[in-house]
Write a protein that holds these residues in place. Structure first.
Motif, short mmCIF file in Angstrom:
data_model
loop_
_atom_site.label_atom_id
_atom_site.label_comp_id
_atom_site.label_asym_id
_atom_site.label_seq_id
_atom_site.Cartn_x
_atom_site.Cartn_y
_atom_site.Cartn_z
N ILE A 150 19.49 36.62 34.79
CA ILE A 150 20.41 37.64 35.28
C ILE A 150 19.77 39.02 35.22
O ILE A 150 18.78 39.25 34.54
CB ILE A 150 21.77 37.62 34.54
N LEU A 151 20.37 39.93 35.96
CA LEU A 151 19.85 41.29 36.10
C LEU A 151 19.62 41.90 34.71
O LEU A 151 20.50 41.91 33.86
CB LEU A 151 20.86 42.13 36.89
N ALA A 162 33.45 41.64 33.92
CA ALA A 162 33.40 41.18 35.32
C ALA A 162 34.75 41.36 35.98
O ALA A 162 35.77 40.92 35.44
CB ALA A 162 32.97 39.72 35.38
N THR A 163 34.76 42.00 37.14
CA THR A 163 35.98 42.08 37.94
C THR A 163 35.83 41.16 39.15
O THR A 163 34.74 40.73 39.49
CB THR A 163 36.26 43.52 38.41
N GLY A 164 36.93 40.89 39.81
CA GLY A 164 36.86 40.03 41.00
C GLY A 164 38.24 39.59 41.45
O GLY A 164 39.26 40.04 40.93
N ASN A 165 38.23 38.70 42.45
CA ASN A 165 39.46 38.19 43.03
C ASN A 165 39.44 36.67 42.96
O ASN A 165 38.39 36.05 43.10
CB ASN A 165 39.56 38.64 44.49
N ILE A 166 40.60 36.07 42.72
CA ILE A 166 40.68 34.61 42.62
C ILE A 166 41.37 34.05 43.85
O ILE A 166 42.52 34.40 44.15
CB ILE A 166 41.42 34.16 41.35
N LYS A 179 31.95 33.63 38.36
CA LYS A 179 31.17 33.78 39.59
C LYS A 179 30.51 35.17 39.69
O LYS A 179 29.52 35.35 40.40
CB LYS A 179 32.06 33.55 40.81
N ALA A 180 31.04 36.15 38.97
CA ALA A 180 30.44 37.48 38.98
C ALA A 180 29.05 37.47 38.33
O ALA A 180 28.19 38.29 38.68
CB ALA A 180 31.35 38.48 38.27
N ILE A 181 28.84 36.54 37.40
CA ILE A 181 27.52 36.39 36.77
C ILE A 181 26.62 35.52 37.65
O ILE A 181 25.51 35.92 38.02
CB ILE A 181 27.65 35.76 35.37
N LEU A 182 27.07 34.34 37.95
CA LEU A 182 26.33 33.40 38.81
C LEU A 182 27.24 32.97 39.95
O LEU A 182 28.25 32.31 39.70
CB LEU A 182 25.91 32.17 37.98
N PRO A 183 26.93 33.40 41.18
CA PRO A 183 25.70 34.02 41.67
C PRO A 183 25.60 35.55 41.57
O PRO A 183 24.54 36.09 41.86
CB PRO A 183 25.70 33.61 43.15
N GLY A 184 26.67 36.24 41.19
CA GLY A 184 26.77 37.69 41.34
C GLY A 184 25.57 38.51 40.95
O GLY A 184 25.10 39.34 41.71
N ALA A 223 24.95 33.97 29.22
CA ALA A 223 24.73 35.39 29.52
C ALA A 223 25.63 36.30 28.69
O ALA A 223 25.48 37.52 28.71
CB ALA A 223 24.96 35.65 31.00
N ASP A 224 26.58 35.69 27.97
CA ASP A 224 27.51 36.43 27.11
C ASP A 224 28.43 37.35 27.91
O ASP A 224 28.53 38.56 27.64
CB ASP A 224 26.75 37.22 26.03
N LEU A 225 29.10 36.79 28.90
CA LEU A 225 30.13 37.51 29.63
C LEU A 225 31.31 37.75 28.67
O LEU A 225 31.90 36.81 28.16
CB LEU A 225 30.59 36.71 30.86
N ASP A 226 31.63 39.02 28.44
CA ASP A 226 32.58 39.36 27.38
C ASP A 226 34.04 39.36 27.83
O ASP A 226 34.93 38.99 27.07
CB ASP A 226 32.24 40.74 26.81
N PHE A 227 34.30 39.80 29.07
CA PHE A 227 35.69 40.09 29.46
C PHE A 227 35.78 40.06 30.97
O PHE A 227 34.83 40.45 31.66
CB PHE A 227 36.05 41.49 28.93
N ILE A 228 36.90 39.59 31.51
CA ILE A 228 37.10 39.66 32.96
C ILE A 228 38.42 40.36 33.29
O ILE A 228 39.35 40.38 32.49
CB ILE A 228 37.09 38.27 33.65
#
Length: 413
Positions: A150-151, A162-166, A179-184, A223-228
């Motif tokens: 990841i970046l 991570a923000t986004g739409n479902i 999905k914001a991590i992979l592929p984002g 990647a340790d995504l903490d919060f969405i």
């Protein structure tokens, strides 16, 4: 509150097509598949979801020095301009002040400054950058062998939000969440390896157990995504639900809301008419295929599916077009997908597979030879398409119409 079917009662059904619409004069025997959309939730919905976060709260990260906020690119409907202000305000209240917005492009094209400004609006002054797939660092591998790359600027942040739409996604089950991590914000090798999993029969629309999604969620853990912070929209692009917190628990609340509005149990029919939703949803076949995929479980084996999609820009993807052109038959194209993966080629393979199970008719502006190359039967008008379908299925054939084929997911009863 479930998606439902109703008799047409001899009504004229308007079906979006390009920048206009087509009309279907339907007899009483025709059933119409309609969503039951939730009402707009109001201007305080995003703030409410942050206060009632599920599984994890922003307060758990108070005082974190640096934070990366991942936002969707211009190809996604996520209302970033509505999510960011309350999110940023809350983070600053918690003394999380070193904030950076990262556009989670995945492997999509870079955006123009005007597109960035359109997405961020009042938050345009926040430090922001676009994902660079070549600037990733390795964090390990998922159990399925996907490299988690990841970046680097995101990986080095104290906090990743991570923000986004479902909404429904045709091989990840649903969009949003991990999905914001992979592929984002992942490398191209990560994205390709993950997307190869779409060949698994379980990689289907509306399936949370899709191996593609499970792999994405494992990558997010590594990647340790903490919060969405994710939203669910209705067909008018209004927020009907905002959900925040743990990237699994909060995401599942949003997925359940999508199902409540758009998962439609149906009695399978001989003929199914599915509308791709007009421009921009039907600007090319690459986009419009989603409405065909959503309709496939509404048709009986050997039944006819009519897809309404203007496709003013043709197929929409060079690899898709090349795979369709190189295919000697639908069987050969589907078999090729089993041994070779190339993003874009999957669309040709999915259409090939569907053509082996159903009689596919496309109402579009595309040249007849291009339609036939994609394993579909061309029709210039809806009337011509219906004539083809009735000739094949019989005049007494049962018919279902999906005016929101791009949104509604038909599931057999």
């Amino acid at each position: 509150m479930d998606c439902h079917t109703m008799k047409s009662n001899n009504n004229t059904i308007k079906l979006d097509y390009g920048q206009g619409c087509l009309e279907l004069l339907a007899g009483e025997e025709v059933e119409v598949v309609l969503p039951r959309e939730l009402p707009p939730a109001g201007p305080e919905e995003v703030r409410r979801s942050l206060e009632q976060a599920v599984g994890r709260r922003l307060e758990d990260f108070a005082g974190a020095r640096s934070a990366s906020i991942l936002v969707s690119d211009i190809t996604r409907p996520a209302p970033s301009h509505l999510m960011l202000p309350p999110l940023v305000r809350r983070m600053r209240e918690l003394n999380i002040t070193d904030l950076s917005v990262v556009f989670a492009l995945g492997t999509h094209r870079r955006m123009s400054p005007a597109e960035e400004e359109y997405l961020l609006r009042e938050c345009i002054r926040l430090p922001h950058s676009q994902h660079d797939p070549k600037a990733c660092i390795s964090l390990g591998f998922t159990e399925r062998g996907t490299p988690v790359e990841i970046l680097e600027s995101v990986a080095s942040s104290d906090l990743i939000v991570a923000t986004g739409n479902i909404e429904y996604h045709y091989y990840a089950g649903y969009s949003g969440g991990a999905k914001a991590i992979l592929p984002g914000v992942s490398s191209e090798p990560s994205v390709v390896r993950n997307h190869e999993l779409m060949r698994d029969p379980a990689a289907t629309t509306g399936n949370l157990k899709s191996p593609v999604r499970q792999d994405m969620e494992e990558a997010a853990r590594i990647a340790d995504l903490d919060f969405i912070l994710n939203t669910v929209l209705n067909s008018r692009k209004e927020i009907v639900l905002s959900t925040a917190g743990d990237y699994i628990k909060a995401h599942r609340i949003g997925a359940a809301a999508v199902d409540r509005m758009y998962r439609c149990p149906v009695e399978r029919a001989d003929i199914v008419v599915s509308c791709a939703g007009g421009r921009p949803k039907d600007i090319n076949l690459f986009q419009a295929q989603k409405a065909l995929d959503n309709a496939k479980n509404a048709a009986l084996p050997g039944g006819s599916i009519i897809l309404l999609a203007e496709c003013s820009e043709g197929l929409g993807h060079p690899v898709f077009e090349r795979w369709a052109c190189e295919a000697t038959s639908a069987e050969q194209c589907w078999e090729r997908f089993g041994i070779e993966y190339e993003f874009g080629g999957h669309k040709a393979a999915f259409l090939a597979k569907e053509s082996l199970e159903h009689h596919l008719i496309l109402v579009s502006s595309m040249p007849r030879d291009k339609v036939e190359m994609c394993f579909m039967n061309p029709a210039r008008t809806l009337e011509e398409a219906l004539s083809q379908a009735w000739k094949r299925q019989g005049r007494d054939a049962r018919m279902l119409v999906m005016p929101y084929g791009n949104l509604t997911l038909a599931v057999g009863k």
